[in-house]
Scaffold this motif. Sequence first.
Motif, PDB file in Angstrom:
ATOM      1  N   ASN A   2      57.161 -40.519  36.352  1.00 37.43           N
ATOM      2  CA  ASN A   2      56.609 -41.852  36.540  1.00 37.43           C
ATOM      3  C   ASN A   2      55.874 -42.312  35.284  1.00 37.43           C
ATOM      4  OD1 ASN A   2      57.483 -42.235  39.162  1.00 37.43           O
ATOM      5  ND2 ASN A   2      55.746 -41.122  40.013  1.00 37.43           N
ATOM      6  N   VAL A   3      56.382 -43.356  34.675  1.00 42.74           N
ATOM      7  CA  VAL A   3      55.735 -43.966  33.515  1.00 42.74           C
ATOM      8  C   VAL A   3      55.154 -45.306  33.969  1.00 42.74           C
ATOM      9  CG1 VAL A   3      56.136 -45.009  31.245  1.00 42.74           C
ATOM     10  CG2 VAL A   3      57.235 -42.836  31.836  1.00 42.74           C
ATOM     11  N   PRO A   4      53.886 -45.588  33.667  1.00 41.00           N
ATOM     12  CA  PRO A   4      53.309 -46.877  34.072  1.00 41.00           C
ATOM     13  C   PRO A   4      54.105 -48.052  33.511  1.00 41.00           C
ATOM     14  CG  PRO A   4      51.617 -45.412  33.172  1.00 41.00           C
ATOM     15  CD  PRO A   4      52.928 -44.750  32.931  1.00 41.00           C
ATOM     16  N   ILE A   5      54.191 -49.111  34.285  1.00 42.06           N
ATOM     17  CA  ILE A   5      54.868 -50.335  33.847  1.00 42.06           C
ATOM     18  C   ILE A   5      53.809 -51.363  33.486  1.00 42.06           C
ATOM     19  CG2 ILE A   5      56.486 -52.167  34.475  1.00 42.06           C
ATOM     20  CD1 ILE A   5      57.808 -49.442  34.412  1.00 42.06           C
ATOM     21  N   LEU A   6      53.873 -51.869  32.255  1.00 37.58           N
ATOM     22  CA  LEU A   6      52.957 -52.928  31.821  1.00 37.58           C
ATOM     23  C   LEU A   6      53.570 -54.259  32.233  1.00 37.58           C
ATOM     24  CD1 LEU A   6      52.079 -51.628  28.237  1.00 37.58           C
ATOM     25  CD2 LEU A   6      50.866 -51.211  30.381  1.00 37.58           C
ATOM     26  N   THR A   7      52.923 -54.937  33.170  1.00 32.20           N
ATOM     27  CA  THR A   7      53.475 -56.179  33.699  1.00 32.20           C
ATOM     28  C   THR A   7      52.632 -57.356  33.235  1.00 32.20           C
ATOM     29  OG1 THR A   7      54.281 -54.991  35.638  1.00 32.20           O
ATOM     30  CG2 THR A   7      54.191 -57.387  35.785  1.00 32.20           C
ATOM     31  N   THR A   8      53.283 -58.293  32.541  1.00 30.64           N
ATOM     32  CA  THR A   8      52.618 -59.511  32.101  1.00 30.64           C
ATOM     33  C   THR A   8      53.422 -60.699  32.627  1.00 30.64           C
ATOM     34  OG1 THR A   8      53.889 -59.822  30.049  1.00 30.64           O
ATOM     35  CG2 THR A   8      52.017 -58.303  29.958  1.00 30.64           C
ATOM     36  N   LEU A  16      55.502 -46.143  28.074  1.00 27.05           N
ATOM     37  CA  LEU A  16      55.930 -45.113  27.133  1.00 27.05           C
ATOM     38  C   LEU A  16      57.424 -45.267  26.894  1.00 27.05           C
ATOM     39  CD1 LEU A  16      54.785 -42.649  25.566  1.00 27.05           C
ATOM     40  CD2 LEU A  16      55.715 -41.223  27.386  1.00 27.05           C
ATOM     41  N   GLY A  17      57.776 -45.490  25.631  1.00 26.55           N
ATOM     42  CA  GLY A  17      59.178 -45.684  25.284  1.00 26.55           C
ATOM     43  C   GLY A  17      59.667 -44.633  24.319  1.00 26.55           C
ATOM     44  N   PHE A  18      60.921 -44.758  23.928  1.00 19.62           N
ATOM     45  CA  PHE A  18      61.545 -43.820  23.005  1.00 19.62           C
ATOM     46  C   PHE A  18      61.884 -44.553  21.711  1.00 19.62           C
ATOM     47  CE2 PHE A  18      65.257 -41.474  21.302  1.00 19.62           C
ATOM     48  CZ  PHE A  18      64.659 -40.234  21.156  1.00 19.62           C
ATOM     49  N   GLY A  19      61.223 -44.171  20.619  1.00 18.63           N
ATOM     50  CA  GLY A  19      61.503 -44.753  19.315  1.00 18.63           C
ATOM     51  C   GLY A  19      62.687 -44.066  18.664  1.00 18.63           C
ATOM     52  N   GLY A  33      70.648 -40.434  24.624  1.00 15.98           N
ATOM     53  CA  GLY A  33      71.248 -39.968  25.873  1.00 15.98           C
ATOM     54  C   GLY A  33      70.373 -38.965  26.599  1.00 15.98           C
ATOM     55  N   THR A  34      69.826 -37.989  25.862  1.00 15.74           N
ATOM     56  CA  THR A  34      68.965 -36.988  26.508  1.00 15.74           C
ATOM     57  C   THR A  34      67.649 -37.612  26.970  1.00 15.74           C
ATOM     58  OG1 THR A  34      68.084 -36.248  24.365  1.00 15.74           O
ATOM     59  CG2 THR A  34      69.961 -35.037  25.252  1.00 15.74           C
ATOM     60  N   ALA A  35      67.134 -38.559  26.183  1.00 14.51           N
ATOM     61  CA  ALA A  35      65.890 -39.235  26.585  1.00 14.51           C
ATOM     62  C   ALA A  35      66.084 -39.992  27.897  1.00 14.51           C
ATOM     63  CB  ALA A  35      65.430 -40.181  25.475  1.00 14.51           C
ATOM     64  N   LEU A  36      67.194 -40.706  28.004  1.00 16.22           N
ATOM     65  CA  LEU A  36      67.463 -41.451  29.237  1.00 16.22           C
ATOM     66  C   LEU A  36      67.637 -40.493  30.420  1.00 16.22           C
ATOM     67  CD1 LEU A  36      69.930 -44.145  27.852  1.00 16.22           C
ATOM     68  CD2 LEU A  36      67.665 -44.602  28.813  1.00 16.22           C
ATOM     69  N   ALA A  37      68.364 -39.396  30.211  1.00 16.72           N
ATOM     70  CA  ALA A  37      68.582 -38.425  31.284  1.00 16.72           C
ATOM     71  C   ALA A  37      67.256 -37.805  31.742  1.00 16.72           C
ATOM     72  CB  ALA A  37      69.541 -37.335  30.815  1.00 16.72           C
ATOM     73  N   MET A  38      66.318 -37.698  30.806  1.00 16.35           N
ATOM     74  CA  MET A  38      65.028 -37.080  31.100  1.00 16.35           C
ATOM     75  C   MET A  38      64.093 -38.007  31.878  1.00 16.35           C
ATOM     76  SD  MET A  38      62.728 -35.341  28.169  1.00 16.35           S
ATOM     77  CE  MET A  38      64.079 -34.295  27.661  1.00 16.35           C
ATOM     78  N   GLY A  39      64.325 -39.315  31.762  1.00 17.74           N
ATOM     79  CA  GLY A  39      63.459 -40.242  32.480  1.00 17.74           C
ATOM     80  C   GLY A  39      62.920 -41.399  31.663  1.00 17.74           C
ATOM     81  N   TYR A  40      63.176 -41.412  30.346  1.00 17.60           N
ATOM     82  CA  TYR A  40      62.773 -42.581  29.552  1.00 17.60           C
ATOM     83  C   TYR A  40      63.578 -43.791  30.019  1.00 17.60           C
ATOM     84  CZ  TYR A  40      60.413 -39.654  26.017  1.00 17.60           C
ATOM     85  OH  TYR A  40      59.578 -38.775  25.354  1.00 17.60           O
ATOM     86  N   ARG A 235      60.382 -31.779  22.560  1.00 16.38           N
ATOM     87  CA  ARG A 235      59.370 -32.771  22.170  1.00 16.38           C
ATOM     88  C   ARG A 235      59.515 -34.051  22.993  1.00 16.38           C
ATOM     89  NH1 ARG A 235      56.282 -33.260  17.664  1.00 16.38           N
ATOM     90  NH2 ARG A 235      55.957 -31.051  18.019  1.00 16.38           N
ATOM     91  N   GLN A 236      60.740 -34.432  23.316  1.00 15.27           N
ATOM     92  CA  GLN A 236      60.931 -35.599  24.189  1.00 15.27           C
ATOM     93  C   GLN A 236      60.216 -35.387  25.521  1.00 15.27           C
ATOM     94  OE1 GLN A 236      65.139 -36.293  24.679  1.00 15.27           O
ATOM     95  NE2 GLN A 236      65.446 -36.998  22.583  1.00 15.27           N
ATOM     96  N   ALA A 237      60.372 -34.205  26.103  1.00 15.72           N
ATOM     97  CA  ALA A 237      59.740 -33.900  27.391  1.00 15.72           C
ATOM     98  C   ALA A 237      58.224 -33.875  27.258  1.00 15.72           C
ATOM     99  CB  ALA A 237      60.244 -32.560  27.912  1.00 15.72           C
TER     100      ALA A 237
END
Length: 275
Positions: A2-8, A16-19, A33-40, A235-237
């Motif tokens: 669960n990553v918080p969603i910033l809602t405006t 939290l995103g993946f650069g 691909g691995t970042a998305l599979a992990m939950g990003y 490190r992604q995790a």
Amino acid sequence: MNVPILTTKHMAMPALGFGTWPLKGADCEEAVGTALAMGYRHIDTAEMYGNEEAVGAALAQTPIPRGEIFLTTKVWWDKPNGPAFRAAFEESLTRLKQPYVNLLLIHWPSPELDLPSVLTAMAKIRQDGLAHAVGVANFPSALLKQALALGIAPIACNQVEQHVMLGQQKLLDVTQPAGIVLTSYTPLGRGEVLEHPVMKRIAEEHDATPGQVALAWLLSKELVAAIPKARGTERQAENLAAAQLKLSETDLEAISALPKDKRFVNPDFAPAWDS
């Protein structure tokens, strides 16, 4: 995860995103691909990174619905007027093989920037549904105030360098009251944060890593997002787990007391940061 969603009023962005800078080619495609599979669910790219094709390929391969992924791209500073900006953005969409992005940013302010012209182009891009939200990057507070005062396009975000050694309070004093997200790039200070004794001490107390503490400090702030880059899955995790770390007021105060004047990204075309 669960990553918080910033809602405006302009967007809903995972905090939290993946650069992806400076990943390229197959390396970039695999990492996204691995970042998305992990939950990003928030991926950041840019025209200048030379990896939009790879990001697009990863998006094409993932089973995750496009509507669940927040995608940001940026147009380079050598497109200082509306027509050039629009043309470059359409090329980005082609490379990404996407009908839209969630957020489109001016990557850097050019000395030749025709701000009203580019903002007009961005407003039209948003109106056309090609970008769901628009904003800027590397804008100091005076230029951000100027963009807001023009009232041409709704500024949803300002993406800047920010970490425990560069606090950006002057910008936060503009972004937070205006309901603008400040997205932090280089959130681990090119790795220097990881060796800081204060960060190490707090990390030990939480059974966490200094990097997780650095990210948690940023995410504790109102309307602040962070986009750490990580090639490897470990490190992604680690970075993703920082979204669950809650620091105490004592921790936050100790980090806030550190000097906040160290800048790692300062190219020769950078604006006057103190303006």
